[in-house]
Design an enzyme around this catalytic site. Structure first.
Site, PDB file in Angstrom:
ATOM      1  N   GLU A   1     -10.294   3.844   7.460  1.00 39.52           N
ATOM      2  CA  GLU A   1      -9.292   4.526   7.787  1.00 39.52           C
ATOM      3  C   GLU A   1      -9.594   5.632   8.773  1.00 39.52           C
ATOM      4  O   GLU A   1      -9.204   5.595   9.876  1.00 39.52           O
ATOM      5  CB  GLU A   1      -8.458   5.099   6.657  1.00 39.52           C
ATOM      6  CG  GLU A   1      -7.383   5.888   6.755  1.00 39.52           C
ATOM      7  CD  GLU A   1      -6.592   6.498   5.588  1.00 39.52           C
ATOM      8  OE1 GLU A   1      -7.351   6.520   4.577  1.00 39.52           O
ATOM      9  OE2 GLU A   1      -5.376   7.050   5.723  1.00 39.52           O
TER      10      GLU A   1
ATOM     11  N   HIS B   1       0.978  -1.219  -0.007  1.00 35.52           N
ATOM     12  CA  HIS B   1      -0.030   0.058   0.089  1.00 35.52           C
ATOM     13  C   HIS B   1       0.897   1.252   0.059  1.00 35.52           C
ATOM     14  O   HIS B   1       1.276   1.604   1.090  1.00 35.52           O
ATOM     15  CB  HIS B   1      -0.729   0.045   1.448  1.00 35.52           C
ATOM     16  CG  HIS B   1      -2.029   1.134   1.343  1.00 35.52           C
ATOM     17  ND1 HIS B   1      -3.538   0.753   1.254  1.00 35.52           N
ATOM     18  CD2 HIS B   1      -1.946   2.423   0.947  1.00 35.52           C
ATOM     19  CE1 HIS B   1      -3.829   2.046   1.173  1.00 35.52           C
ATOM     20  NE2 HIS B   1      -3.329   2.716   1.203  1.00 35.52           N
TER      21      HIS B   1
ATOM     22  N   GLY C   1      -9.872   7.915  -1.217  1.00 30.41           N
ATOM     23  CA  GLY C   1     -10.469   9.638  -1.248  1.00 30.41           C
ATOM     24  C   GLY C   1     -11.417   9.352   0.220  1.00 30.41           C
ATOM     25  O   GLY C   1     -11.069   8.473   0.906  1.00 30.41           O
TER      26      GLY C   1
ATOM     27  N   HIS D   1      -9.604   1.464  -0.028  1.00 29.28           N
ATOM     28  CA  HIS D   1      -9.538   2.062   1.187  1.00 29.28           C
ATOM     29  C   HIS D   1     -10.680   2.171   2.161  1.00 29.28           C
ATOM     30  O   HIS D   1     -11.725   2.944   1.635  1.00 29.28           O
ATOM     31  CB  HIS D   1      -9.034   3.791   1.006  1.00 29.28           C
ATOM     32  CG  HIS D   1      -7.560   3.778   0.331  1.00 29.28           C
ATOM     33  ND1 HIS D   1      -7.392   3.446  -0.717  1.00 29.28           N
ATOM     34  CD2 HIS D   1      -6.711   4.622   1.084  1.00 29.28           C
ATOM     35  CE1 HIS D   1      -6.063   3.912  -1.005  1.00 29.28           C
ATOM     36  NE2 HIS D   1      -5.676   4.669   0.081  1.00 29.28           N
TER      37      HIS D   1
ATOM     38  N   HIS E   1      -6.060  -0.063   5.131  1.00 24.52           N
ATOM     39  CA  HIS E   1      -5.954   0.604   6.451  1.00 24.52           C
ATOM     40  C   HIS E   1      -6.783  -0.591   7.385  1.00 24.52           C
ATOM     41  O   HIS E   1      -6.478  -1.433   7.871  1.00 24.52           O
ATOM     42  CB  HIS E   1      -6.556   1.969   6.740  1.00 24.52           C
ATOM     43  CG  HIS E   1      -5.594   2.876   5.949  1.00 24.52           C
ATOM     44  ND1 HIS E   1      -4.424   3.287   6.328  1.00 24.52           N
ATOM     45  CD2 HIS E   1      -5.593   3.184   4.693  1.00 24.52           C
ATOM     46  CE1 HIS E   1      -3.738   3.910   5.562  1.00 24.52           C
ATOM     47  NE2 HIS E   1      -4.329   3.949   4.412  1.00 24.52           N
TER      48      HIS E   1
ATOM     49  N   ASP F   1       2.441   4.093   2.611  1.00 28.94           N
ATOM     50  CA  ASP F   1       1.351   4.758   2.061  1.00 28.94           C
ATOM     51  C   ASP F   1       1.808   6.026   1.547  1.00 28.94           C
ATOM     52  O   ASP F   1       1.697   6.283  -0.037  1.00 28.94           O
ATOM     53  CB  ASP F   1       0.316   5.351   3.398  1.00 28.94           C
ATOM     54  CG  ASP F   1      -1.120   5.730   2.773  1.00 28.94           C
ATOM     55  OD1 ASP F   1      -1.721   5.231   1.747  1.00 28.94           O
ATOM     56  OD2 ASP F   1      -1.950   6.321   3.761  1.00 28.94           O
ATOM     57  N   ASP F   2       2.273   7.190   2.012  1.00 32.00           N
ATOM     58  CA  ASP F   2       2.678   8.325   1.471  1.00 32.00           C
ATOM     59  C   ASP F   2       3.905   8.880   1.770  1.00 32.00           C
ATOM     60  O   ASP F   2       3.866   9.805   2.333  1.00 32.00           O
ATOM     61  CB  ASP F   2       1.528   9.651   1.364  1.00 32.00           C
ATOM     62  CG  ASP F   2       0.245   9.181   0.477  1.00 32.00           C
ATOM     63  OD1 ASP F   2       0.312   9.063  -0.535  1.00 32.00           O
ATOM     64  OD2 ASP F   2      -0.637   8.604   1.469  1.00 32.00           O
TER      65      ASP F   2
ATOM     66  N   ASP G   1       1.935   8.813  -6.562  1.00 35.32           N
ATOM     67  CA  ASP G   1       1.926  10.336  -6.200  1.00 35.32           C
ATOM     68  C   ASP G   1       2.195  10.791  -4.826  1.00 35.32           C
ATOM     69  O   ASP G   1       2.239  12.050  -4.589  1.00 35.32           O
ATOM     70  CB  ASP G   1       0.659  11.133  -6.925  1.00 35.32           C
ATOM     71  CG  ASP G   1      -0.666  10.299  -6.527  1.00 35.32           C
ATOM     72  OD1 ASP G   1      -0.419   9.365  -5.782  1.00 35.32           O
ATOM     73  OD2 ASP G   1      -1.579  10.814  -6.867  1.00 35.32           O
TER      74      ASP G   1
ATOM     75  N   HIS H   1       1.272   5.051  -2.381  1.00 38.90           N
ATOM     76  CA  HIS H   1       0.736   5.817  -3.627  1.00 38.90           C
ATOM     77  C   HIS H   1       1.832   6.403  -4.367  1.00 38.90           C
ATOM     78  O   HIS H   1       2.805   7.052  -3.837  1.00 38.90           O
ATOM     79  CB  HIS H   1      -0.217   6.907  -3.062  1.00 38.90           C
ATOM     80  CG  HIS H   1      -1.231   6.494  -2.474  1.00 38.90           C
ATOM     81  ND1 HIS H   1      -2.450   6.536  -3.131  1.00 38.90           N
ATOM     82  CD2 HIS H   1      -1.575   5.832  -1.016  1.00 38.90           C
ATOM     83  CE1 HIS H   1      -3.722   5.955  -2.123  1.00 38.90           C
ATOM     84  NE2 HIS H   1      -2.884   5.580  -0.958  1.00 38.90           N
TER      85      HIS H   1
HETATM   86 ZN   LIG Z   1      -3.435   4.748   0.801  1.00 39.13          ZN
END
Ligand SMILES: [Zn+2]
Ligand SMILES: *[C@@H]1O[C@H](CO)[C@@H](O)[C@H](O)[C@H]1NC(C)=O
Ligand SMILES: *[C@@H]1O[C@H](CO)[C@@H](O)[C@H](O)[C@H]1NC(C)=O
Ligand SMILES: *[C@@H]1O[C@H](CO)[C@@H](O)[C@H](O)[C@H]1NC(C)=O
Length: 396
Positions: free
Chosen positions: A253, A52, A221, A250, A274, A332-333, A56, A54
């Site tokens: 979360e 998991h 989102g 998702h 999550h 995740d990010d 971007d 992203h």
């Molecule tokens: Zn995510």
């Protein structure tokens, strides 16, 4: 199959005894104390699987600055450090603040072919450094496009890069990275909860690029925009089921357990992104445990987005671990959290009592829950068994 069955007959295998920390100074192995664990140290310096993350949310700040310069896009910062300060979330925040971070840089890379290929390639290089041997990276093709997308995101003017070509470019960047860095990288295409009109496109792209590295569909989102009433996401997921496209969502979360329930029961998710709030519905939780549902856990992320109690010692994954649930640890990010996968592992070790054995167990479960075809999945699982010095496949 045969080999696995025979190995299984041996029963529980004796794991090679390796202590959790290797002193970087002396190279000697010793059990580490918390004080020894700086964020630089790596508690689990072994092959890993990440499911998991992203694309971007994993771009290098250097790359954002380079691309902005080349495209003459003005940024509010000139140096990597200044730009990092602007992009990263420092404190536990809200989902709105988190989503606002993408506004700081997405317009720089969106619509730019070279940037998109480059970020995919560099992503694989960064994963290699973390000793990830297999990664599933996700993104919304629409968010990187500037034509055939309505509305055109990030205030870009209309151009000629479609979501379809975005997927093609990402595939190219990832495969070039795979060859260069010996990491297997596959992708997951995201639908966005607030953009139901994109979802059928997304599943069509999953179908089109199914044999070129795209392994699954995701829904990301704002979870308050749930989709029971929203038949476009549902239709896209039905089409995914029909065409053998793997599915993750998702859910849970920041949203309630009902979103998780819907993800599993309506959208037929095979994994939950999550899923922390599942613990608030014990009936659902027991059911998902019995089903061996896989939870994609992101420790550092869950604190900074405000999804979980900021006190890591009370994190839901501690319960998942006690119950021998099926889960992975993920970033995740990493761009927005200024993190690495090693930070997530260090955090789990330092504050949640994770041991080397648990890291091995969860990585083997991650490999078993990945979206590769069966044969490749088995190869991956066996590579981990070997790397971990484990003899058999029934240990967990
Ligand atoms: Zn995510
Ligand atoms: C980001 O993380 C690095 C490494 O942990 C740290 O040295 C740096 O200070 C962090 N940057 C910011 C802006 O917090
Ligand atoms: C969007 O772009 C237009 C012109 O390209 C500009 O005038 C406007 O300020 C931009 N809006 C935002 C929110 O960046
Ligand atoms: C996790 O899911 C995979 C794939 O379904 C399965 O092979 C594995 O046994 C599961 N692990 C646990 C602990 O449920």
């Amino acid at each position: 199959m045969h080999i696995i069955a025979r190995r299984a007959a041996i029963g529980f295998c004796s794991p090679v005894l390796i202590s959790l920390c290797t002193s970087t100074l002396t190279g000697s192995r010793s059990l580490c104390t918390m004080a020894e664990l700086s964020s630089q140290q790596v508690v689990f310096n072994k092959p890993k699987v990440e499911l998991h993350v992203h694309l971007d949310g994993a771009i290098r700040v250097e790359t954002i600055l380079d691309v902005a310069k080349r495209r003459n896009i003005h940024l509010p910062a000139n140096t990597v450090e200044e730009m990092r300060q602007i992009i990263i979330l420092q404190q536990p925040a809200t989902l709105t603040m988190f989503l606002g971070k993408f506004e700081e840089y997405m317009h720089v890379v969106a619509g730019d072919r070279e940037a998109i290929k480059r970020m995919a390639y560099e992503f694989v290089e960064d994963k290699a450094k973390e000793r990830v041997i297999y990664v599933e990276v996700r993104y919304s093709p629409h968010f990187l496009a500037n034509t055939k997308v309505d509305p055109i995101p990030w205030n870009q003017s209309e151009g000629d890069l479609s979501p379809d070509e975005v997927v093609h470019l990402v595939n190219e960047g990832l495969s070039k990275g795979e060859r260069a860095f010996k990491v297997k990288a596959r992708s997951i295409l995201c639908c966005m909860r607030h953009m139901p009109s994109w979802s059928m496109d997304v599943v069509e792209l999953c179908k089109k690029y199914q044999h070129e590295g795209v392994v699954a569909i995701d829904l990301a989102g704002d979870e308050s925009l749930n989709c029971e009433a929203n038949s476009e996401h549902r239709k896209a997921y039905e089409e995914a089921v029909r065409c053998g496209i793997h599915r993750t969502v998702h859910a849970g979360e920041v949203g309630p357990p009902s979103v998780v329930k819907e993800a599993v029961e309506v959208l037929k998710a095979e994994r939950v992104g999550h899923g922390y709030s599942t613990l608030e519905d014990q009936v659902l939780y027991k059911k998902l445990l019995a089903q061996n549902m896989h939870f994609e856990i992101c420790p550092v992320s869950s604190k900074l987005t405000g999804a979980c109690n900021p006190d890591f010692t009370k994190h839901p994954v501690i319960t998942f671990r006690k119950d021998k649930a099926n889960y992975s640890l993920n970033t995740d990010d990493p761009l927005i959290f200024n993190s690495t996968l090693d930070l997530d592992y260090n955090t789990a070790h330092k504050y949640m009592g994770f041991t080397e054995e648990e890291f091995k167990r969860l990585n083997i479960n991650s490999a078993k829950s990945c979206f590769l075809p069966e044969k490749e999945k088995k190869e991956l699982v066996n590579r981990l068994y070997e790397a971990y010095g484990m003899e058999c496949s029934t240990a967990f």
